[in-house]
Design a protein around this motif. Structure first.
Motif, PDB file in Angstrom:
ATOM      1  N   UNK A  57      -5.431  -0.476  15.953  1.00  0.00           N
ATOM      2  CA  UNK A  57      -4.647   0.752  15.924  1.00  0.00           C
ATOM      3  C   UNK A  57      -4.918   1.560  17.185  1.00  0.00           C
ATOM      4  N   UNK A  58      -3.890   2.139  17.797  1.00  0.00           N
ATOM      5  CA  UNK A  58      -4.098   2.943  19.011  1.00  0.00           C
ATOM      6  C   UNK A  58      -5.078   4.081  18.775  1.00  0.00           C
ATOM      7  N   UNK A  59      -5.941   4.307  19.756  1.00  0.00           N
ATOM      8  CA  UNK A  59      -6.903   5.412  19.661  1.00  0.00           C
ATOM      9  C   UNK A  59      -6.265   6.709  20.103  1.00  0.00           C
ATOM     10  N   UNK A  60      -5.560   6.662  21.233  1.00  0.00           N
ATOM     11  CA  UNK A  60      -4.856   7.833  21.728  1.00  0.00           C
ATOM     12  C   UNK A  60      -3.406   7.724  21.303  1.00  0.00           C
ATOM     13  N   UNK A  61      -2.885   8.788  20.684  1.00  0.00           N
ATOM     14  CA  UNK A  61      -1.538   8.742  20.146  1.00  0.00           C
ATOM     15  C   UNK A  61      -0.703   9.879  20.689  1.00  0.00           C
ATOM     16  N   UNK A  62       0.579   9.651  20.674  1.00  0.00           N
ATOM     17  CA  UNK A  62       1.532  10.680  21.053  1.00  0.00           C
ATOM     18  C   UNK A  62       1.425  11.845  20.088  1.00  0.00           C
ATOM     19  N   UNK A  63       1.834  13.016  20.498  1.00  0.00           N
ATOM     20  CA  UNK A  63       1.735  14.199  19.636  1.00  0.00           C
ATOM     21  C   UNK A  63       2.536  14.033  18.364  1.00  0.00           C
ATOM     22  N   UNK A  64       3.478  13.102  18.340  1.00  0.00           N
ATOM     23  CA  UNK A  64       4.287  12.909  17.133  1.00  0.00           C
ATOM     24  C   UNK A  64       3.486  12.237  16.042  1.00  0.00           C
ATOM     25  N   UNK A  65       2.396  11.527  16.397  1.00  0.00           N
ATOM     26  CA  UNK A  65       1.630  10.814  15.399  1.00  0.00           C
ATOM     27  C   UNK A  65       0.562  11.722  14.803  1.00  0.00           C
ATOM     28  N   UNK A  66       1.000  12.775  14.140  1.00  0.00           N
ATOM     29  CA  UNK A  66       0.068  13.786  13.658  1.00  0.00           C
ATOM     30  C   UNK A  66      -0.738  13.341  12.461  1.00  0.00           C
ATOM     31  N   UNK A  67      -0.182  12.369  11.721  1.00  0.00           N
ATOM     32  CA  UNK A  67      -0.823  11.990  10.490  1.00  0.00           C
ATOM     33  C   UNK A  67      -1.464  10.608  10.592  1.00  0.00           C
ATOM     34  N   UNK A  94       8.920   6.695  15.583  1.00  0.00           N
ATOM     35  CA  UNK A  94       7.629   7.292  15.275  1.00  0.00           C
ATOM     36  C   UNK A  94       6.899   6.309  14.367  1.00  0.00           C
ATOM     37  N   UNK A  95       5.589   6.211  14.544  1.00  0.00           N
ATOM     38  CA  UNK A  95       4.818   5.203  13.819  1.00  0.00           C
ATOM     39  C   UNK A  95       3.698   5.843  13.004  1.00  0.00           C
ATOM     40  N   UNK A  96       3.410   5.195  11.906  1.00  0.00           N
ATOM     41  CA  UNK A  96       2.290   5.620  11.052  1.00  0.00           C
ATOM     42  C   UNK A  96       1.465   4.379  10.730  1.00  0.00           C
ATOM     43  N   UNK A  97       0.140   4.514  10.834  1.00  0.00           N
ATOM     44  CA  UNK A  97      -0.759   3.379  10.642  1.00  0.00           C
ATOM     45  C   UNK A  97      -1.724   3.673   9.500  1.00  0.00           C
ATOM     46  N   UNK A  98      -1.937   2.678   8.665  1.00  0.00           N
ATOM     47  CA  UNK A  98      -2.895   2.832   7.571  1.00  0.00           C
ATOM     48  C   UNK A  98      -3.597   1.501   7.347  1.00  0.00           C
ATOM     49  N   UNK A  99      -4.895   1.519   7.514  1.00  0.00           N
ATOM     50  CA  UNK A  99      -5.672   0.296   7.325  1.00  0.00           C
ATOM     51  C   UNK A  99      -5.995   0.098   5.850  1.00  0.00           C
ATOM     52  N   UNK A 100      -5.977  -1.142   5.419  1.00  0.00           N
ATOM     53  CA  UNK A 100      -6.364  -1.472   4.056  1.00  0.00           C
ATOM     54  C   UNK A 100      -7.885  -1.582   4.000  1.00  0.00           C
ATOM     55  N   UNK A 117      -3.764  -4.464   7.734  1.00  0.00           N
ATOM     56  CA  UNK A 117      -3.110  -3.304   8.322  1.00  0.00           C
ATOM     57  C   UNK A 117      -1.726  -3.074   7.706  1.00  0.00           C
ATOM     58  N   UNK A 118      -1.291  -1.812   7.737  1.00  0.00           N
ATOM     59  CA  UNK A 118       0.082  -1.474   7.371  1.00  0.00           C
ATOM     60  C   UNK A 118       0.632  -0.523   8.433  1.00  0.00           C
ATOM     61  N   UNK A 119       1.912  -0.695   8.733  1.00  0.00           N
ATOM     62  CA  UNK A 119       2.562   0.114   9.766  1.00  0.00           C
ATOM     63  C   UNK A 119       3.950   0.520   9.283  1.00  0.00           C
ATOM     64  N   UNK A 120       4.294   1.771   9.508  1.00  0.00           N
ATOM     65  CA  UNK A 120       5.655   2.249   9.259  1.00  0.00           C
ATOM     66  C   UNK A 120       6.277   2.694  10.576  1.00  0.00           C
ATOM     67  N   UNK A 121       7.526   2.314  10.776  1.00  0.00           N
ATOM     68  CA  UNK A 121       8.315   2.828  11.902  1.00  0.00           C
ATOM     69  C   UNK A 121       9.513   3.561  11.331  1.00  0.00           C
ATOM     70  N   UNK A 122       9.783   4.766  11.828  1.00  0.00           N
ATOM     71  CA  UNK A 122      10.969   5.509  11.427  1.00  0.00           C
ATOM     72  C   UNK A 122      11.731   5.919  12.678  1.00  0.00           C
ATOM     73  N   UNK A 123      13.032   6.146  12.513  1.00  0.00           N
ATOM     74  CA  UNK A 123      13.833   6.667  13.608  1.00  0.00           C
ATOM     75  C   UNK A 123      14.066   8.153  13.357  1.00  0.00           C
ATOM     76  N   UNK A 124      13.658   8.972  14.324  1.00  0.00           N
ATOM     77  CA  UNK A 124      13.776  10.415  14.179  1.00  0.00           C
ATOM     78  C   UNK A 124      15.144  10.887  14.657  1.00  0.00           C
ATOM     79  N   UNK A 125      15.417  12.158  14.467  1.00  0.00           N
ATOM     80  CA  UNK A 125      16.775  12.659  14.709  1.00  0.00           C
ATOM     81  C   UNK A 125      17.179  12.587  16.174  1.00  0.00           C
ATOM     82  N   UNK A 126      16.194  12.463  17.090  1.00  0.00           N
ATOM     83  CA  UNK A 126      16.538  12.324  18.505  1.00  0.00           C
ATOM     84  C   UNK A 126      16.685  10.859  18.912  1.00  0.00           C
ATOM     85  N   UNK A 127      16.569   9.946  17.945  1.00  0.00           N
ATOM     86  CA  UNK A 127      16.733   8.519  18.212  1.00  0.00           C
ATOM     87  C   UNK A 127      15.450   7.798  18.551  1.00  0.00           C
TER      88      UNK A 127
END
Length: 320
Positions: free
Chosen positions: A307-317, A38-44, A25-35
């Motif tokens: 990886x979460x099945x249900x995601x927040x609307x921010x996890x669009x990708x 947001x997470x992005x998941x990509x399986x190998x 697995x690979x995971x990215x966490x970023x901090x958005x402008x509201x603090x």
């Protein structure tokens, strides 16, 4: 009782965030402008034949580079596209997630990542050749030409890194790079992942890709001693054909220095790479360390729970 070795994790700094990757697995966490995070998941999902190639010495380094370029490009694209978007903006919340087939995603990202890497490698390989050839009237011998070429390559590498590090956005990326190393060092030292513990760690790490880049210069120099430097067309052809060889050997050297890092007499082998990291990493702020901890902690969770099945609307990708 023999202790079970800890799994090996790697990472990559992205815009306002950090990506971490494990075996699957690979995971990215970023901090958005509201603090918020947001997470992005990509399986190998490497094909079987790729997994087999990754077990073959010297070939495995090239395969690992292609794979990491493909994965890293996808995470970097996510971070670049998302960090400035306001999650409270109604217009954004109305967006529909774009779904890609795994084949299209892997092909598209791999092509972009690999082409970018090859383009940069060609520049770093061929420009020093022409510069050294220009001074052949002063340094006519093959040995002198290889040394001069390697000097120009090192100069070009250091100059490029220094130049880009002066831009504000790259300075912050280098700080996140430092936070990535600190988190991995903290984990490998068996300490709880708190901001205080992580900040006490070194921002340098033996497995860093920056070390690998430097090793390509050194390893390339020794390999080039084995081939002629004249005529120019043959020299250029040799350099192009030897790129995979240099990459493959450099990867093995990187692996060797990591294995020797706890042996007092041999740990110095990795020092040149660590010195280069003094340019490619910066001391992070506490809020940047928080992002790195969040990313690594999420990776550990995903490896156990999936990886979460249900995601927040921010996890669009979210990757399939």
């Amino acid at each position: 009782m023999k202790q079970t070795p800890k799994p090996i994790y790697g990472g990559q700094a992205v815009v306002e965030g950090v990506m971490f990757g494990g075996k699957k697995q690979t995971v990215t966490a970023i901090r958005r402008i509201d603090g918020s995070f947001d997470y992005f998941y990509l399986e190998k999902n490497s094909p079987l034949w790729v997994m087999k190639l990754k077990r073959i010495p010297f070939l495995r380094g090239i395969v690992a580079l292609v794979e990491s370029s493909a994965i890293g490009s996808k995470h970097l694209t996510f971070a670049t596209d998302r960090y400035e978007e306001d999650p409270n903006d109604p217009a954004e919340n109305q967006q529909v997630a774009k779904k890609e087939s795994k084949l299209a995603m892997w092909l598209g990202v791999a092509v972009i990542g690999v082409l970018s890497f090859i383009f940069a490698k060609f520049i770093m390989t061929l420009i020093p050749v022409f510069l050294a050839q220009f001074f052949r009237f002063l340094v006519p011998s093959d040995t002198g030409q290889v040394l001069l070429e390697s000097f120009f390559k090192l100069l070009l590498l250091l100059g490029y890194i220094f130049a880009v590090s002066q831009t504000p956005i790259i300075k912050r990326v280098f700080q996140y790079h430092g936070s990535e190393h600190k988190v991995i060092n903290c984990f490998e030292n068996g300490l709880p992942l708190t901001v205080e513990n992580v900040q006490k760690q070194s921002r340098l790490h033996y497995r860093c890709g920056s070390s690998f880049i430097l090793f390509t210069v050194v390893v390339g120099m020794f390999i080039y001693f084995l081939v002629p430097t004249d005529p120019l067309w043959l020299r250029i052809l040799d350099r192009i054909l030897l790129i995979p060889v240099v990459l493959g050997v450099s990867f093995e050297v990187l692996q060797l220095t990591n294995k020797c890092r706890n042996i007092p007499v041999l740990r110095f082998l990795g020092y040149p790479g660590l010195w280069l990291q003094l340019l490619t990493t910066k001391e992070p702020a506490d809020d940047q360390v928080e992002v790195a901890i969040a990313s690594f902690s999420e990776l550990l969770r995903v490896e156990k729970e999936g990886v979460p099945v249900q995601n927040d609307v921010s996890d669009l990708e979210l990757a399939e």
